[in-house]
Structure formats: C-alpha cells, structure tokens
Design a protein around this motif. Structure first.
Motif, PDB file in Angstrom:
ATOM      1  N   THR A  41      33.702  36.897 -43.587  1.00 52.15           N
ATOM      2  CA  THR A  41      32.649  36.335 -43.218  1.00 52.15           C
ATOM      3  C   THR A  41      31.180  36.840 -41.567  1.00 52.15           C
ATOM      4  O   THR A  41      32.667  37.328 -40.639  1.00 52.15           O
ATOM      5  CB  THR A  41      33.217  34.307 -43.017  1.00 52.15           C
ATOM      6  OG1 THR A  41      33.974  33.970 -43.493  1.00 52.15           O
ATOM      7  CG2 THR A  41      32.053  33.605 -41.841  1.00 52.15           C
ATOM      8  N   GLU A  74      28.336  32.623 -50.181  1.00 51.35           N
ATOM      9  CA  GLU A  74      28.292  31.033 -49.643  1.00 51.35           C
ATOM     10  C   GLU A  74      27.345  31.502 -48.219  1.00 51.35           C
ATOM     11  O   GLU A  74      27.676  32.943 -47.306  1.00 51.35           O
ATOM     12  CB  GLU A  74      29.612  31.176 -49.211  1.00 51.35           C
ATOM     13  CG  GLU A  74      30.032  30.514 -50.769  1.00 51.35           C
ATOM     14  CD  GLU A  74      31.843  30.357 -50.586  1.00 51.35           C
ATOM     15  OE1 GLU A  74      31.954  29.233 -50.614  1.00 51.35           O
ATOM     16  OE2 GLU A  74      32.380  31.285 -50.101  1.00 51.35           O
ATOM     17  N   SER A  76      26.699  29.097 -44.574  1.00 45.66           N
ATOM     18  CA  SER A  76      26.317  27.850 -43.779  1.00 45.66           C
ATOM     19  C   SER A  76      25.830  28.114 -42.393  1.00 45.66           C
ATOM     20  O   SER A  76      25.842  29.181 -41.412  1.00 45.66           O
ATOM     21  CB  SER A  76      28.519  27.946 -43.764  1.00 45.66           C
ATOM     22  OG  SER A  76      28.982  26.932 -42.515  1.00 45.66           O
ATOM     23  N   ASN A  77      25.794  26.823 -41.601  1.00 41.48           N
ATOM     24  CA  ASN A  77      25.220  26.645 -39.995  1.00 41.48           C
ATOM     25  C   ASN A  77      26.569  26.394 -39.769  1.00 41.48           C
ATOM     26  O   ASN A  77      26.688  26.110 -38.209  1.00 41.48           O
ATOM     27  CB  ASN A  77      23.729  26.029 -40.466  1.00 41.48           C
ATOM     28  CG  ASN A  77      22.733  26.380 -41.068  1.00 41.48           C
ATOM     29  OD1 ASN A  77      22.879  27.252 -41.028  1.00 41.48           O
ATOM     30  ND2 ASN A  77      22.320  25.390 -42.419  1.00 41.48           N
ATOM     31  N   ASP A  78      27.743  26.053 -39.522  1.00 42.22           N
ATOM     32  CA  ASP A  78      29.232  25.476 -39.129  1.00 42.22           C
ATOM     33  C   ASP A  78      29.985  26.730 -38.709  1.00 42.22           C
ATOM     34  O   ASP A  78      31.095  26.422 -38.142  1.00 42.22           O
ATOM     35  CB  ASP A  78      29.539  24.085 -39.041  1.00 42.22           C
ATOM     36  CG  ASP A  78      30.003  23.451 -40.497  1.00 42.22           C
ATOM     37  OD1 ASP A  78      30.013  24.260 -41.293  1.00 42.22           O
ATOM     38  OD2 ASP A  78      29.762  22.908 -40.633  1.00 42.22           O
ATOM     39  N   THR A  80      31.886  26.039 -41.269  1.00 41.19           N
ATOM     40  CA  THR A  80      33.461  25.073 -41.818  1.00 41.19           C
ATOM     41  C   THR A  80      33.080  25.201 -43.247  1.00 41.19           C
ATOM     42  O   THR A  80      33.427  25.251 -44.040  1.00 41.19           O
ATOM     43  CB  THR A  80      33.533  24.479 -40.977  1.00 41.19           C
ATOM     44  OG1 THR A  80      34.195  24.393 -39.437  1.00 41.19           O
ATOM     45  CG2 THR A  80      34.551  23.714 -41.311  1.00 41.19           C
ATOM     46  N   ASN A  81      31.623  24.512 -43.837  1.00 42.41           N
ATOM     47  CA  ASN A  81      31.073  24.043 -44.895  1.00 42.41           C
ATOM     48  C   ASN A  81      30.645  24.567 -44.720  1.00 42.41           C
ATOM     49  O   ASN A  81      29.145  25.131 -44.888  1.00 42.41           O
ATOM     50  CB  ASN A  81      30.736  22.842 -44.426  1.00 42.41           C
ATOM     51  CG  ASN A  81      31.602  21.686 -44.080  1.00 42.41           C
ATOM     52  OD1 ASN A  81      32.802  21.310 -44.182  1.00 42.41           O
ATOM     53  ND2 ASN A  81      31.306  20.956 -42.684  1.00 42.41           N
ATOM     54  N   PHE A  82      30.600  25.413 -45.984  1.00 38.63           N
ATOM     55  CA  PHE A  82      29.965  26.788 -46.843  1.00 38.63           C
ATOM     56  C   PHE A  82      29.802  25.821 -48.186  1.00 38.63           C
ATOM     57  O   PHE A  82      29.722  25.579 -49.052  1.00 38.63           O
ATOM     58  CB  PHE A  82      30.795  27.582 -47.510  1.00 38.63           C
ATOM     59  CG  PHE A  82      30.837  28.420 -46.022  1.00 38.63           C
ATOM     60  CD1 PHE A  82      30.497  29.977 -45.951  1.00 38.63           C
ATOM     61  CD2 PHE A  82      31.722  28.800 -45.007  1.00 38.63           C
ATOM     62  CE1 PHE A  82      30.896  30.317 -44.906  1.00 38.63           C
ATOM     63  CE2 PHE A  82      32.682  29.044 -44.520  1.00 38.63           C
ATOM     64  CZ  PHE A  82      32.037  30.171 -43.811  1.00 38.63           C
ATOM     65  N   THR A  83      28.568  26.226 -48.485  1.00 33.06           N
ATOM     66  CA  THR A  83      27.116  26.277 -49.996  1.00 33.06           C
ATOM     67  C   THR A  83      26.971  27.820 -50.495  1.00 33.06           C
ATOM     68  O   THR A  83      26.821  28.737 -50.560  1.00 33.06           O
ATOM     69  CB  THR A  83      25.935  25.909 -49.278  1.00 33.06           C
ATOM     70  OG1 THR A  83      25.904  24.613 -48.544  1.00 33.06           O
ATOM     71  CG2 THR A  83      25.702  25.033 -50.994  1.00 33.06           C
ATOM     72  N   ASN A  84      27.332  27.208 -52.026  1.00 34.97           N
ATOM     73  CA  ASN A  84      27.898  28.723 -52.842  1.00 34.97           C
ATOM     74  C   ASN A  84      26.049  29.005 -53.301  1.00 34.97           C
ATOM     75  O   ASN A  84      25.958  28.162 -54.156  1.00 34.97           O
ATOM     76  CB  ASN A  84      28.885  28.468 -54.142  1.00 34.97           C
ATOM     77  CG  ASN A  84      28.822  29.138 -54.700  1.00 34.97           C
ATOM     78  OD1 ASN A  84      27.809  30.073 -54.776  1.00 34.97           O
ATOM     79  ND2 ASN A  84      30.049  29.581 -55.071  1.00 34.97           N
ATOM     80  N   ARG A 117      29.459  33.600 -45.936  1.00 34.93           N
ATOM     81  CA  ARG A 117      30.885  34.608 -46.809  1.00 34.93           C
ATOM     82  C   ARG A 117      30.960  35.278 -47.796  1.00 34.93           C
ATOM     83  O   ARG A 117      29.525  34.865 -48.659  1.00 34.93           O
ATOM     84  CB  ARG A 117      31.409  33.303 -47.111  1.00 34.93           C
ATOM     85  CG  ARG A 117      33.295  33.603 -46.811  1.00 34.93           C
ATOM     86  CD  ARG A 117      34.103  32.967 -46.668  1.00 34.93           C
ATOM     87  NE  ARG A 117      34.042  31.057 -47.253  1.00 34.93           N
ATOM     88  CZ  ARG A 117      34.077  30.199 -46.759  1.00 34.93           C
ATOM     89  NH1 ARG A 117      35.450  30.033 -46.487  1.00 34.93           N
ATOM     90  NH2 ARG A 117      33.946  29.310 -47.977  1.00 34.93           N
TER      91      ARG A 117
END
Length: 147
Positions: A41, A74, A76-78, A80-84, A117
């Motif tokens: 990451t 992937e 993410s902006n935080d 923790t929560n990732f978008t594929n 990531r």
C-alpha cells in the motif's frame, strides 16, 4: 503485508517507488517474495488524480522466479476502505525459459485517491517439470508506478 525476503531486500521499502528499474538479473533493485503474494500500500501523502498504475516484475525460470498470476489494483481515500480498479492477468507461460521483465499496467478513467494498494498473486509453487517442482516460487518486483 508480507515482508520481502531477507535475501533480496533491495534498498528497503522505498525501492518499490524510487524510479529505479531492475534488469533481467536478480539483484539489488528487486524486492523478492518467496511463496507469498506481494501486497503493498502506497500513501501518496494527499489525494491525487490517478489514471494509470503499473508494477514491474521479473521472470527467470532457472532462478525459480515467476511472474505473478495476476496483479490487482485498488484505491482509497482513508486507507481502510478500498475500491477495486481492476486486475491484470499474466499472459506469459510459467514454462517460458527466457529471463524477461514485464509491466502489469492498468489504465482507467481518472480518479482521486490518496492510497493505492497493489496485490501481485504468487503462482505458489514451481510448476511441474521445473527443477524446483513443488517448492515455493518467487515473485520479484522492482517498481510501482502511478500516473
């Protein structure tokens, strides 16, 4: 997530983002993972526009180094929560005898992200007929590039 091998630490974790590319010889420019996936990451420091991500990998049959089965990206902006964003499959046979480098590149519509990531899926073990058949296979990665 999985630490690089103590035998091939390159120049530390920043080697994956320092802009220096490896050659077809295993050496100090490569991070190596023995039997494990590469899961890295990157924190870009701030939200940044992204539209292209790639990772360079090495294939060297006689050195038990194989390209990943696939690479998934992937964002993410935080953190923790990732978008594929997608997965790039390997198109080169594990039985290829030549040493080669390959960039696994994904292009996508521009998006904002702070964290990226990268997951490179190890083939697991050396394939049937290989001198190391059934033993852990290596992934060698040199550079994650974000544009």
């Amino acid at each position: 997530v999985n630490p690089a091998s103590k035998y091939y630490p390159a120049d530390g974790p920043n080697t994956l983002t320092d802009g220096v590319r490896g050659t077809t010889s295993p050496g100090k420019f490569w991070h190596a993972f023995d039997g494990n996936d590469l899961i890295a990451t990157i924190d870009m420091g701030q939200q940044t526009s992204v539209q292209k991500i790639s990772i360079g990998c090495l294939h060297s049959y006689l050195d038990w180094i194989f390209l990943p089965q696939s690479v998934t990206y992937e964002i993410s902006n935080d953190g923790t929560n990732f978008t594929n964003l997608g997965t790039v499959d390997n198109t080169i046979s594990p039985e290829e005898k030549s040493a080669i480098t390959k960039d696994f590149r994904l292009d996508f519509p521009e998006q904002k992200a702070r964290y990226i990531r990268v997951t490179a899926k190890n083939i697991g073990v050396c394939p049937k007929g290989h001198p190391g058949e059934g033993k852990p296979a290596w992934i060698f990665a040199d550079e994650i590039m974000v544009q």
